[in-house]
Design an enzyme around this catalytic site. Structure first.
Site, PDB file in Angstrom:
ATOM      1  N   TYR A 235       0.835  -1.198   0.000  1.00  0.00           N
ATOM      2  CA  TYR A 235       0.000   0.000   0.000  1.00  0.00           C
ATOM      3  C   TYR A 235       0.872   1.251   0.000  1.00  0.00           C
ATOM      4  O   TYR A 235       0.571   2.233  -0.682  1.00  0.00           O
ATOM      5  CB  TYR A 235      -0.934  -0.015   1.220  1.00  0.00           C
ATOM      6  CG  TYR A 235      -2.002  -1.085   1.126  1.00  0.00           C
ATOM      7  CD1 TYR A 235      -3.163  -0.871   0.380  1.00  0.00           C
ATOM      8  CD2 TYR A 235      -1.858  -2.307   1.776  1.00  0.00           C
ATOM      9  CE1 TYR A 235      -4.143  -1.851   0.284  1.00  0.00           C
ATOM     10  CE2 TYR A 235      -2.827  -3.293   1.684  1.00  0.00           C
ATOM     11  CZ  TYR A 235      -3.971  -3.064   0.941  1.00  0.00           C
ATOM     12  OH  TYR A 235      -4.925  -4.040   0.846  1.00  0.00           O
TER      13      TYR A 235
ATOM     14  N   ASN B 276     -12.643  -0.115  -5.435  1.00  0.00           N
ATOM     15  CA  ASN B 276     -12.328  -0.317  -6.857  1.00  0.00           C
ATOM     16  C   ASN B 276     -13.559  -0.819  -7.608  1.00  0.00           C
ATOM     17  O   ASN B 276     -14.048  -1.907  -7.311  1.00  0.00           O
ATOM     18  CB  ASN B 276     -11.180  -1.340  -6.951  1.00  0.00           C
ATOM     19  CG  ASN B 276     -10.812  -1.670  -8.395  1.00  0.00           C
ATOM     20  OD1 ASN B 276     -11.296  -1.034  -9.326  1.00  0.00           O
ATOM     21  ND2 ASN B 276      -9.951  -2.661  -8.560  1.00  0.00           N
TER      22      ASN B 276
ATOM     23  N   CYS C  56      -6.315  -4.605  -8.062  1.00  0.00           N
ATOM     24  CA  CYS C  56      -6.088  -4.184  -6.680  1.00  0.00           C
ATOM     25  C   CYS C  56      -5.677  -5.377  -5.810  1.00  0.00           C
ATOM     26  O   CYS C  56      -5.156  -5.175  -4.708  1.00  0.00           O
ATOM     27  CB  CYS C  56      -7.320  -3.492  -6.109  1.00  0.00           C
ATOM     28  SG  CYS C  56      -8.809  -4.464  -6.210  1.00  0.00           S
ATOM     29  N   HIS C  57      -5.902  -6.607  -6.316  1.00  0.00           N
ATOM     30  CA  HIS C  57      -5.476  -7.770  -5.526  1.00  0.00           C
ATOM     31  C   HIS C  57      -3.944  -7.851  -5.446  1.00  0.00           C
ATOM     32  O   HIS C  57      -3.416  -8.575  -4.608  1.00  0.00           O
ATOM     33  CB  HIS C  57      -6.043  -9.069  -6.126  1.00  0.00           C
ATOM     34  CG  HIS C  57      -5.634  -9.330  -7.549  1.00  0.00           C
ATOM     35  ND1 HIS C  57      -6.290  -8.761  -8.625  1.00  0.00           N
ATOM     36  CD2 HIS C  57      -4.628 -10.065  -8.087  1.00  0.00           C
ATOM     37  CE1 HIS C  57      -5.722  -9.174  -9.759  1.00  0.00           C
ATOM     38  NE2 HIS C  57      -4.697  -9.946  -9.456  1.00  0.00           N
TER      39      HIS C  57
ATOM     40  N   GLU D 156      -1.615 -16.508  -9.887  1.00  0.00           N
ATOM     41  CA  GLU D 156      -0.639 -15.731 -10.662  1.00  0.00           C
ATOM     42  C   GLU D 156       0.792 -16.183 -10.337  1.00  0.00           C
ATOM     43  O   GLU D 156       1.658 -16.223 -11.216  1.00  0.00           O
ATOM     44  CB  GLU D 156      -0.810 -14.236 -10.385  1.00  0.00           C
ATOM     45  CG  GLU D 156      -2.130 -13.684 -10.913  1.00  0.00           C
ATOM     46  CD  GLU D 156      -2.205 -12.160 -10.858  1.00  0.00           C
ATOM     47  OE1 GLU D 156      -1.199 -11.505 -10.533  1.00  0.00           O
ATOM     48  OE2 GLU D 156      -3.295 -11.621 -11.152  1.00  0.00           O
TER      49      GLU D 156
END
Lengths: 210, 181
Positions: free
Chosen positions: A149, A172, A180-181, A207
Site C-alpha cells: 500500500y 475499486n 487491486c489484488h 498468478e
C-alpha cells in the site's frame, strides 16, 4: 387480488396462459433479445450487464457505451451493485451479454491462466479524484508481482496517503481487471480484499503459479 | 481519511443521476411486468401482433424511464403505454385491406407453439374493442375500472359494464373444455 367465480377463473387462466404458455422461457427470451437489440439500435442501452461464472464465484460485469464500468463479486450483492449503477450512471440498465463478450472472454482466459493483462476499453466514471489516480497506477503492477500500500501511495504521488490507497482498493469498481489484488501489506501478508480475503489468496496464488 | 481531490478529467455521467436516484434498474421492470404486458397485448391484439406491441411498449418505456418519477406505479405506467401501442396497431390493421374474418381460419400464423389456443383468440377477436380492452386491463393487468376509464375514455361504470359484458360473451363463445368429453 381480484377473486372470481369458477367460470371467470377459467377464462382468466386461459387468457393468461393459452396453450399452457405465453409467458414461457422461450417467449421471454425472444422478447428480451429483441428489446436489447432495439435498445442498442436506438442508443438507449446505457448500461449492459451479464454474470460470468469463474473460480472466484459469479462475477457481475457491466458496461456503458464507453467501456467496462463495473466488475463485482457475489459478496458485493449483485442486485445492490445494479441499483447503484441505475442511480449513478443511468436507470436504463438491461441484461445484455453481447456488449460484454470481449470482457467475458478475456476474464475466462485470465482465470484459465492464459492471459496476463487485459485489453479492454474502461469507463472510469465510478472512480474519482485520488482514488482514480491510485487505480490508474495498478495495471502497471505486473502479473504475478505485488506492491505494498505504501509503494502504491508513493507511485500515486502521495507517499503519506497509505490509508487512502486502502480505501481506493476497497472501492475499486473494476476488480480483477484493475488488479487491486496485487496490493498487499508491507509485511507481505495479503490484507483485505473487495471480493474477500480467500479470493485474494486465490488470485495471487494462481498468478504466482502461472 | 480518503484524500479526495478534484477529478483530473471529470468523468461526467450520460444521464441525470440526481433525477433518477432510487429508481430500479429497467431490467427489473422487464422481469416483473414483461409477462403481464405480453398477456395484455396478446388478449387485445391476438398472438400475431403481440410481439410487435410488446417490443414497442418496452422500447418506449425504456426511452421515457429516466424522466419517470421514482414513486410512480410502473405497472400501471406500462399498461398505459401498452394501451397506446395496441391502439396504434389496431388503427394500422383497420387501414390494411386484409379481411379480418380470414384471420381465424389460420391458427398459429407465426408457427410458434406458444400462440396457443385459436378458439380463444377467435372468441376475443369477436368482442367489441372496448370490451376486449376492459377484460384485458382488468382481469390480466389488475387495473381498477376507474383507471381503465381514464385509458379508454368513458365512465368508470361503462368500463365495468364493458368488462362484464365481455366476460359474459366469452363464457358463451369460449366454452369450457369439459364439453368435449
Amino acid at each position: 387480488m381480484i377473486t372470481h367465480d369458477p367460470d371467470t377463473a377459467r377464462l382468466v387462466s386461459a387468457l393468461a396462459a393459452s396453450g399452457g404458455a405465453g409467458t414461457d422461457p422461450a417467449t421471454a427470451a425472444r422478447l428480451h433479445a429483441r428489446l436489447v437489440a432495439d435498445a442498442g439500435d436506438a442508443g438507449l442501452l446505457d448500461v449492459a450487464y451479464r454474470t460470468l461464472d469463474t473460480p472466484a464465484g459469479s462475477l457481475l460485469l457491466a458496461a456503458t457505451e464507453q467501456g467496462l464500468v463495473t466488475v463485482a463479486y457475489a459478496v458485493q450483492d449483485h442486485a445492490a451493485v445494479l441499483q447503484r449503477l441505475a442511480d449513478r450512471v443511468s436507470p436504463r440498465v438491461l441484461r445484455a451479454p453481447g456488449r460484454l463478450d470481449t470482457a467475458a472472454r478475456q476474464l475466462d482466459e485470465y482465470f484459465a491462466g492464459r492471459r496476463r493483462a487485459f485489453d479492454l476499453p474502461l469507463d472510469w466514471r465510478l472512480s474519482k479524484g485520488f482514488r482514480r489516480e491510485v487505480l490508474a497506477h495498478l495495471p502497471r503492477i505486473a502479473y504475478g508481482s505485488t506492491e505494498s500500500y505504501a509503494q502504491v501511495a508513493e507511485a500515486a504521488g502521495s507517499p503519506r496517503a497509505v490509508r487512502a490507497v486502502g480505501t481506493a482498493c476497497a472501492t475499486n469498481p473494476l476488480p480483477v481487471v484493475v488488479p487491486c489484488h496485487r496490493v498487499v501489506r508491507s509485511d507481505g501478508s495479503h490484507g483485505q480484499y473487495v471480493g474477500g480475503v480467500a479470493v485474494k489468496d486465490l488470485l495471487l496464488g494462481m498468478e504466482a503459479a502461472a | 481519511m480518503a484524500r479526495e481531490r478534484p477529478p483530473v478529467r471529470a468523468p461526467e455521467g450520460t444521464a441525470p443521476a440526481r433525477e433518477a436516484a432510487g429508481k430500479p434498474p429497467f431490467e427489473r421492470l422487464v422481469t416483473a411486468h414483461g409477462p403481464m404486458v405480453f398477456r395484455v397485448v396478446r388478449a387485445v391484439l391476438g398472438p400475431a401482433d403481440a410481439d410487435d406491441a410488446w417490443s414497442e411498449t418496452f422500447l418506449a418505456a425504456l426511452r421515457a424511464y429516466p424522466g419517470l418519477p421514482a414513486d410512480a406505479n410502473t405497472e400501471a405506467w406500462l399498461v398505459t403505454i401498452a394501451h397506446r401501442k395496441a391502439v396504434d396497431v389496431l388503427r394500422g390493421n383497420a387501414r390494411r385491406p386484409t379481411p379480418v374474418d380470414a384471420v381465424p381460419e389460420r391458427p398459429a400464423r407465426t408457427g410458434r407453439p406458444d400462440d396457443g389456443d385459436p378458439d380463444l383468440w377467435r372468441a376475443l377477436a369477436a368482442l367489441p374493442e372496448r370490451q376486449r380492452q376492459a377484460v384485458a386491463y382488468h382481469y390480466l393487468a389488475g387495473l381498477p375500472y376507474r383507471e381503465i376509464a381514464a385509458l379508454t375514455g368513458g365512465s368508470t361504470d361503462a368500463a365495468r359494464r364493458a368488462a362484464s359484458d365481455g366476460m359474459k360473451t366469452l363464457r358463451r363463445t369460449y366454452p369450457p373444455p369439459t364439453e368435449e368429453r
